[in-house]
Design an enzyme around this catalytic site. Sequence first.
Site, PDB file in Angstrom:
ATOM      1  N   GLY A  65       0.814  -1.219   0.000  1.00 54.22           N
ATOM      2  CA  GLY A  65       0.000   0.000   0.000  1.00 54.22           C
ATOM      3  C   GLY A  65       0.840   1.259   0.000  1.00 54.22           C
ATOM      4  O   GLY A  65       0.490   2.250   0.653  1.00 54.22           O
ATOM      5  N   ALA A  66       1.938   1.253  -0.774  1.00 52.24           N
ATOM      6  CA  ALA A  66       2.889   2.364  -0.729  1.00 52.24           C
ATOM      7  C   ALA A  66       2.545   3.507  -1.665  1.00 52.24           C
ATOM      8  O   ALA A  66       3.325   4.448  -1.784  1.00 52.24           O
ATOM      9  CB  ALA A  66       4.299   1.847  -1.052  1.00 52.24           C
ATOM     10  N   ASN A  67       1.389   3.462  -2.301  1.00 50.38           N
ATOM     11  CA  ASN A  67       1.060   4.506  -3.276  1.00 50.38           C
ATOM     12  C   ASN A  67       0.381   5.724  -2.648  1.00 50.38           C
ATOM     13  O   ASN A  67       0.213   6.748  -3.303  1.00 50.38           O
ATOM     14  CB  ASN A  67       0.159   3.951  -4.387  1.00 50.38           C
ATOM     15  CG  ASN A  67      -1.125   3.362  -3.854  1.00 50.38           C
ATOM     16  OD1 ASN A  67      -1.131   2.214  -3.439  1.00 50.38           O
ATOM     17  ND2 ASN A  67      -2.210   4.126  -3.857  1.00 50.38           N
ATOM     18  N   GLY A 112      -0.972   7.725   1.466  1.00 49.22           N
ATOM     19  CA  GLY A 112      -1.115   7.696   2.911  1.00 49.22           C
ATOM     20  C   GLY A 112       0.131   7.291   3.664  1.00 49.22           C
ATOM     21  O   GLY A 112       1.251   7.686   3.317  1.00 49.22           O
ATOM     22  N   GLY A 158       1.634   4.463   3.828  1.00 47.87           N
ATOM     23  CA  GLY A 158       2.562   3.665   3.031  1.00 47.87           C
ATOM     24  C   GLY A 158       3.467   4.509   2.171  1.00 47.87           C
ATOM     25  O   GLY A 158       4.665   4.221   2.036  1.00 47.87           O
ATOM     26  N   SER A 196      -4.322  -0.865  14.310  1.00 44.93           N
ATOM     27  CA  SER A 196      -5.068   0.368  14.543  1.00 44.93           C
ATOM     28  C   SER A 196      -5.620   0.366  15.965  1.00 44.93           C
ATOM     29  O   SER A 196      -5.842  -0.700  16.558  1.00 44.93           O
ATOM     30  CB  SER A 196      -6.231   0.462  13.549  1.00 44.93           C
ATOM     31  OG  SER A 196      -7.168   1.451  13.919  1.00 44.93           O
ATOM     32  N   TYR A 200     -14.218  -3.856  10.555  1.00 41.33           N
ATOM     33  CA  TYR A 200     -12.885  -3.249  10.532  1.00 41.33           C
ATOM     34  C   TYR A 200     -12.134  -3.575  11.825  1.00 41.33           C
ATOM     35  O   TYR A 200     -10.954  -3.952  11.800  1.00 41.33           O
ATOM     36  CB  TYR A 200     -13.007  -1.725  10.365  1.00 41.33           C
ATOM     37  CG  TYR A 200     -11.668  -1.017  10.327  1.00 41.33           C
ATOM     38  CD1 TYR A 200     -10.763  -1.252   9.315  1.00 41.33           C
ATOM     39  CD2 TYR A 200     -11.321  -0.096  11.325  1.00 41.33           C
ATOM     40  CE1 TYR A 200      -9.535  -0.597   9.273  1.00 41.33           C
ATOM     41  CE2 TYR A 200     -10.097   0.560  11.296  1.00 41.33           C
ATOM     42  CZ  TYR A 200      -9.217   0.305  10.264  1.00 41.33           C
ATOM     43  OH  TYR A 200      -7.993   0.949  10.240  1.00 41.33           O
TER      44      TYR A 200
END
Length: 300
Positions: A21-23, A25, A27, A142, A168
Amino acid sequence: MSGWTSSDMPDQTGRTVIVTGANSGLGAVTARELAAKGASVVMACRDIAKGRAERDNIAKDHPKADCEVRELDLADLSSIYAFANDTSTFDVLINNAGVMALPKSRTKDGFEMQFGTNHLGHFALTGLLANKIRDRVVTVSSLAHTLGTIDFDDLNWEKRNYQRWRAYGQSKLANLLFAYELQRRLAEGGSRVRSVAAHPGYASTNLQSHTQSIQDKLMAVTNAVVAQSAFKGAQPSLYAAVAPSLPGGSLVGPDGVRQFRGSPMVVKSNKLSRDPDVAKRLWEESEALTGVVFDIRQRR
């Protein structure tokens, strides 16, 4: 570690880190800060175009940054297998990617989307990469783990009325149960690889704009008033990924009131997240659901 930020990070030259998820936020910040310190970063992204755009943004500020964008969809086991099969040995895996409070939907393999992406996807990825990790696994959870319970009779919300925030919470609780159980198994197997966890506190990221409901607008207001920045939110993950003496099984979060914001420090999660019996059963259920069985004999 009082007041620690990524500017205090030791040189990472020679180390390779995978960030899911590095694209965007947390990440994206994590990838940027590691690359700025010399790490070779594999940006594992579902959206390749966004990943490449973020890589280009990093290169503008850090022309020597070594960032590779690769496709990984954690909601698709075939994508996870393809990614793992094409991965060589590396130092750190940061299980960062996630979805939050989505309407009820399912992964390609039929899992409830939040449990399937946030937990089962990272469980499968870590298991398939287990023999290739040299240093540590960082799993990002979280504060919402406190909202969750593990319903072994209905892990994928097939029987119950779907509640997005409880779903979640279950996925984030599962992240911690997994991280702690992984450390127990690594230690029992004589591995020198560490499993640690992190959480960002209350950080403003794009997760809060994807609930596809009026909650997007409500959380935008809360973000502006309460939340810390994505940069600050990424600091616990970064500390967890690079701190030389951090013990396996640790959880790193903000040092402020109720762990909402602040600088990274070792913190404690709730009692349920530390229940070894629940963790063992979740592990077994996760193996059965994904078909991925860990081999943790690798790094002694």
